[in-house]
Design a protein around this motif. Structure first.
Motif, mmCIF file in Angstrom:
data_model
loop_
_atom_site.group_PDB
_atom_site.id
_atom_site.type_symbol
_atom_site.label_atom_id
_atom_site.label_comp_id
_atom_site.label_asym_id
_atom_site.label_seq_id
_atom_site.Cartn_x
_atom_site.Cartn_y
_atom_site.Cartn_z
ATOM 1 N N PHE A 1 0.826 -1.210 0.000
ATOM 2 C CA PHE A 1 0.000 0.000 0.000
ATOM 3 C C PHE A 1 0.861 1.261 0.000
ATOM 4 O O PHE A 1 0.854 2.032 -0.953
ATOM 5 C CB PHE A 1 -0.941 -0.009 1.215
ATOM 6 C CG PHE A 1 -1.865 1.169 1.288
ATOM 7 C CD1 PHE A 1 -2.952 1.268 0.439
ATOM 8 C CD2 PHE A 1 -1.640 2.192 2.198
ATOM 9 C CE1 PHE A 1 -3.820 2.362 0.499
ATOM 10 C CE2 PHE A 1 -2.483 3.283 2.272
ATOM 11 C CZ PHE A 1 -3.579 3.371 1.424
ATOM 12 N N TYR A 2 1.653 1.446 1.058
ATOM 13 C CA TYR A 2 2.419 2.684 1.181
ATOM 14 C C TYR A 2 3.503 2.826 0.112
ATOM 15 O O TYR A 2 3.613 3.866 -0.534
ATOM 16 C CB TYR A 2 3.063 2.790 2.572
ATOM 17 C CG TYR A 2 2.064 2.894 3.688
ATOM 18 C CD1 TYR A 2 1.121 3.918 3.720
ATOM 19 C CD2 TYR A 2 2.040 1.964 4.718
ATOM 20 C CE1 TYR A 2 0.200 4.018 4.743
ATOM 21 C CE2 TYR A 2 1.118 2.058 5.743
ATOM 22 C CZ TYR A 2 0.200 3.080 5.753
ATOM 23 O OH TYR A 2 -0.721 3.169 6.760
ATOM 24 N N ALA A 3 4.317 1.791 -0.070
ATOM 25 C CA ALA A 3 5.424 1.895 -1.033
ATOM 26 C C ALA A 3 4.924 2.134 -2.462
ATOM 27 O O ALA A 3 5.402 3.065 -3.126
ATOM 28 C CB ALA A 3 6.309 0.661 -0.955
ATOM 29 N N PRO A 4 3.950 1.352 -2.975
ATOM 30 C CA PRO A 4 3.468 1.636 -4.333
ATOM 31 C C PRO A 4 2.815 3.013 -4.458
ATOM 32 O O PRO A 4 2.974 3.687 -5.473
ATOM 33 C CB PRO A 4 2.440 0.529 -4.604
ATOM 34 C CG PRO A 4 2.806 -0.566 -3.679
ATOM 35 C CD PRO A 4 3.368 0.102 -2.463
ATOM 36 N N MET A 5 2.089 3.421 -3.418
ATOM 37 C CA MET A 5 1.433 4.722 -3.465
ATOM 38 C C MET A 5 2.471 5.847 -3.524
ATOM 39 O O MET A 5 2.317 6.816 -4.255
ATOM 40 C CB MET A 5 0.543 4.903 -2.225
ATOM 41 C CG MET A 5 -0.263 6.195 -2.225
ATOM 42 S SD MET A 5 -1.412 6.304 -0.853
ATOM 43 C CE MET A 5 -0.351 6.124 0.563
ATOM 44 N N LEU A 6 3.562 5.694 -2.792
ATOM 45 C CA LEU A 6 4.589 6.724 -2.749
ATOM 46 C C LEU A 6 5.498 6.710 -3.980
ATOM 47 O O LEU A 6 5.974 7.759 -4.411
ATOM 48 C CB LEU A 6 5.426 6.584 -1.477
ATOM 49 C CG LEU A 6 4.676 6.859 -0.165
ATOM 50 C CD1 LEU A 6 5.531 6.475 1.030
ATOM 51 C CD2 LEU A 6 4.258 8.314 -0.077
ATOM 52 N N THR A 7 5.748 5.547 -4.531
ATOM 53 C CA THR A 7 6.683 5.490 -5.660
ATOM 54 C C THR A 7 6.022 5.794 -6.999
ATOM 55 O O THR A 7 6.545 6.572 -7.779
ATOM 56 C CB THR A 7 7.384 4.115 -5.738
ATOM 57 O OG1 THR A 7 6.396 3.087 -5.781
ATOM 58 C CG2 THR A 7 8.317 3.901 -4.570
ATOM 59 N N ASP A 8 4.863 5.168 -7.284
ATOM 60 C CA ASP A 8 4.268 5.419 -8.587
ATOM 61 C C ASP A 8 2.785 5.775 -8.532
ATOM 62 O O ASP A 8 2.140 5.858 -9.571
ATOM 63 C CB ASP A 8 4.492 4.219 -9.530
ATOM 64 C CG ASP A 8 4.146 2.883 -8.906
ATOM 65 O OD1 ASP A 8 4.730 2.569 -7.869
ATOM 66 O OD2 ASP A 8 3.310 2.152 -9.468
ATOM 67 N N GLY A 9 2.226 5.947 -7.344
ATOM 68 C CA GLY A 9 0.839 6.380 -7.214
ATOM 69 C C GLY A 9 -0.176 5.314 -7.579
ATOM 70 O O GLY A 9 -1.372 5.577 -7.592
ATOM 71 N N ASP A 10 0.277 4.097 -7.850
ATOM 72 C CA ASP A 10 -0.614 3.005 -8.216
ATOM 73 C C ASP A 10 -0.587 1.970 -7.094
ATOM 74 O O ASP A 10 0.472 1.508 -6.687
ATOM 75 C CB ASP A 10 -0.134 2.381 -9.525
ATOM 76 C CG ASP A 10 -1.026 1.246 -9.997
ATOM 77 O OD1 ASP A 10 -2.106 1.035 -9.399
ATOM 78 O OD2 ASP A 10 -0.636 0.558 -10.964
ATOM 79 N N LEU A 11 -1.756 1.592 -6.591
ATOM 80 C CA LEU A 11 -1.823 0.641 -5.476
ATOM 81 C C LEU A 11 -1.793 -0.814 -5.938
ATOM 82 O O LEU A 11 -1.863 -1.712 -5.117
ATOM 83 C CB LEU A 11 -3.084 0.893 -4.646
ATOM 84 C CG LEU A 11 -3.133 2.240 -3.940
ATOM 85 C CD1 LEU A 11 -4.394 2.358 -3.116
ATOM 86 C CD2 LEU A 11 -1.905 2.432 -3.061
ATOM 87 N N HIS A 12 -1.687 -1.069 -7.220
ATOM 88 C CA HIS A 12 -1.598 -2.432 -7.760
ATOM 89 C C HIS A 12 -2.731 -3.311 -7.244
ATOM 90 O O HIS A 12 -2.516 -4.445 -6.816
ATOM 91 C CB HIS A 12 -0.246 -3.069 -7.430
ATOM 92 C CG HIS A 12 0.927 -2.266 -7.904
ATOM 93 N ND1 HIS A 12 1.344 -2.278 -9.207
ATOM 94 C CD2 HIS A 12 1.748 -1.408 -7.243
ATOM 95 C CE1 HIS A 12 2.392 -1.465 -9.340
ATOM 96 N NE2 HIS A 12 2.651 -0.923 -8.169
ATOM 97 N N LEU A 13 -3.950 -2.808 -7.290
ATOM 98 C CA LEU A 13 -5.094 -3.559 -6.783
ATOM 99 C C LEU A 13 -5.357 -4.816 -7.594
ATOM 100 O O LEU A 13 -5.980 -5.756 -7.102
ATOM 101 C CB LEU A 13 -6.343 -2.669 -6.766
ATOM 102 C CG LEU A 13 -6.264 -1.435 -5.850
ATOM 103 C CD1 LEU A 13 -7.551 -0.630 -5.950
ATOM 104 C CD2 LEU A 13 -6.003 -1.846 -4.414
ATOM 105 N N ASP A 14 -4.864 -4.863 -8.829
ATOM 106 C CA ASP A 14 -5.061 -6.040 -9.660
ATOM 107 C C ASP A 14 -4.327 -7.271 -9.113
ATOM 108 O O ASP A 14 -4.636 -8.394 -9.487
ATOM 109 C CB ASP A 14 -4.617 -5.749 -11.099
ATOM 110 C CG ASP A 14 -3.208 -5.173 -11.165
ATOM 111 O OD1 ASP A 14 -2.844 -4.373 -10.276
ATOM 112 O OD2 ASP A 14 -2.477 -5.527 -12.109
ATOM 113 N N GLU A 15 -3.355 -7.074 -8.223
ATOM 114 C CA GLU A 15 -2.604 -8.198 -7.657
ATOM 115 C C GLU A 15 -3.363 -8.880 -6.516
ATOM 116 O O GLU A 15 -2.920 -9.894 -5.993
ATOM 117 C CB GLU A 15 -1.242 -7.717 -7.152
ATOM 118 C CG GLU A 15 -0.343 -7.215 -8.264
ATOM 119 C CD GLU A 15 0.946 -6.592 -7.740
ATOM 120 O OE1 GLU A 15 1.236 -6.718 -6.536
ATOM 121 O OE2 GLU A 15 1.651 -5.983 -8.547
#
Length: 196
Positions: free
Chosen positions: A71-85
């Protein structure tokens, strides 16, 4: 941090009880080494309590780590929460149907590796030291075995039980390390999708 404090408390109890046993056994030249043997029962009891607490701690640690990495790392690095995973589904499942992520034996092994092996080795060395130098230095194996006698149990039996005691905890520590290494390797190659 509360879980960390709870884990430290049981380790502190083990250290304090070992210190009391050392004080009693070395208080006088004629003092018995029996307290150093009996404290082993308390140390094992505290180890089991700590391992149980560690299993709870591991659940909370795993959940917090999943939130950090998914949650935090993807949101901070590319703004995408990768919910598809579907990571959030696995986390929700863990909240809805809580379970331990590690076995009791794995928890015991980790706590032995982290703290208790050193406590148990100090206990064994203190017992050997008491036999070897208190009240005077031993001059023969027979004298050492006579000093190791505890009630009706001959010194040879006490020394053999002590060797098994220490060897068992070393074996648990080694097994735990190998088990964690295999688990880490499986997780690294994508064979394990669990939170634990």
């Amino acid at each position: 941090t509360i879980w960390r404090t709870r884990l430290d408390t049981t380790t502190n109890w083990s250290v304090v009880t070992l210190g009391v046993a050392l004080s009693i056994s070395y208080a006088a030249p004629g003092a018995s080494p029996l307290p150093l043997v009996l404290v082993g029962v308390l140390v094992i009891f505290f180890l089991v309590i700590e391992a149980r607490r560690y299993r709870y701690f591991n659940v909370w640690r795993a959940r917090a780590r999943w939130l950090e990495t998914h949650f935090y790392a993807p949101m901070l690095t590319d703004g995408d929460l990768h919910l598809d995973e579907n990571w959030q589904g696995a986390l929700a499942q863990d909240y809805q149907r809580p379970r331990y992520h590690i076995s009791m034996m794995t928890a015991i092994g980790r706590r032995v590796r982290r703290n208790y092996l050193w406590i148990l080795l100090i206990q064994a060395l203190a017992y050997a030291g008491k036999i070897a130098v208190h009240p005077t230095a031993v001059t023969s194996w027979d004298e050492a075995m006579a000093r190791a006698d505890v009630g009706p149990l001959p010194g040879e039996v006490m020394v053999a039980m002590g060797a098994v005691y220490v060897a068992a905890f070393i074996a648990i520590a080694v097994w735990s390390r190998l088990s964690d290494s295999r688990r880490g390797a499986a997780r690294g190659t994508g064979q394990s999708g669990s939170m634990g």
